[in-house]
Enzyme design. Sequence first.
Site, PDB file in Angstrom:
ATOM      1  CB  SER A 242       4.830  27.068  -4.027  1.00  0.00           C
ATOM      2  OG  SER A 242       5.288  27.177  -5.357  1.00  0.00           O
ATOM      3  CG  ASP A 339       8.554  34.333  -4.899  1.00  0.00           C
ATOM      4  OD1 ASP A 339       9.028  33.791  -5.914  1.00  0.00           O
ATOM      5  OD2 ASP A 339       7.720  33.794  -4.161  1.00  0.00           O
ATOM      6  CG  HIS A 372       8.871  30.547  -4.447  1.00  0.00           C
ATOM      7  ND1 HIS A 372       7.644  31.115  -4.721  1.00  0.00           N
ATOM      8  CD2 HIS A 372       8.699  29.210  -4.583  1.00  0.00           C
ATOM      9  CE1 HIS A 372       6.776  30.174  -5.014  1.00  0.00           C
ATOM     10  NE2 HIS A 372       7.395  29.001  -4.938  1.00  0.00           N
TER      11      HIS A 372
END
Length: 416
Positions: A242, A339, A372
């Site tokens: 991330s 995601d 994610h």
Amino acid sequence: MPHVLLAVGAIALLLAVNARWPRFGPVSAVPSFFAGWWTIELAPHLLVLEIAALAALALGGGLATWPGWIGLALGAAGAAGTLATILVSRRTLVTLRESGVPLDLDPSGAPRYPRSHLVLPPLCLLPRRGVRVDRGVVYREDGRLRLRLDVYRPAADGTLRPGLLQIHGGAWIVGDKREQGLPLLNHLATQGWVGFNVNYRLSPRATWPDPLHDLKHFIAWYREHAPDYGADPDFLCVTGGSAGGHLAALVALTANEPRHQPGFEDVDTSVRGAVPFYGVYNFVDAGPWPVPFGAVKFVQRMVFKTSFRENPEPFADASPAKHLRPDAPPFLVVHGTHDSLIPVAEARRFVTALREASDAPVLYAEMRGGQHAFDVFPSYRTARVVEAVERYLTGLHRAYAAGREPARAEDIADLG
């Protein structure tokens, strides 16, 4: 009770639908992410809970009227969807082939990939047997500022080992070295690596490019202190997820740029390889989002503290996609197809551009069904990806030890 059963069944079905078709958008992305994150990566736990709840409610009088029967049907459909999610995760397979890095071969000439029986949840979040952890090591001290890291390394002494910088995520405002990268660091330590899980300054107290400068300070510290922890000061790779994926890519692509290492401009801040997970790579060009990511109010106000429209230069400078170079180190980019925070198209366009610019191999692993931050949980998918990353990084180190560079490869990562 029938209406409670109806509600539980509807929630189970909604969770399964969201896991399969996540929602994108300024309002729906965050709740879709959290719902899908837990559902996908903790699907076995959720399935047990769903079956237990449906059974208890049904036996407790939930089938007395028709809403209960509808709830049971919805719940059964949701449980079936959760089971399908488990099967997809367990079929995850990452194959590295034609990578230009040396691999062991069996007598038939086929690649032999070392397997170390990666421990699945929850034990791989804890230090493994044979792994030593040094916590709270200060790597930067400037007045009242003290930045710390944790070191994961083999307990047994030996020759100098390859090093890995792990950068946590958290949208540049939250996160800590104790929370992310633990399955990978524990696994790599059992395979002879020394991992450094590093904290850096967070917004809103920090302003870009403070986090990048902190990580450059770590590399300078590593060059001097790596042997104290059994690591080779000349071999360091970088990974993160991330915001950590963004920073990992940027660290790799801004090596030795004087403006990002003020006061230690002559220190070599290059890395030997980069493995960014589900990162943001471009703040200035729209594409996966209707507007450039740098134009998002949160990013302007909290991270950069300046207007994207009036002052676009720092946003461009923070974009790995704007630092592409022929001498970039080898990359393995990892992203999930589901995601809902950073769409998979962001990784695809970055990989395409990097392959055109770089002379080094650029690998891309697209995790089918992955949300994610999927690797935060020690799930089946995480186990497969962690083992693949270890094989990739070990291949890079073998090439380094042999005194040669990996050959270029256009498409090296397959997933099933």
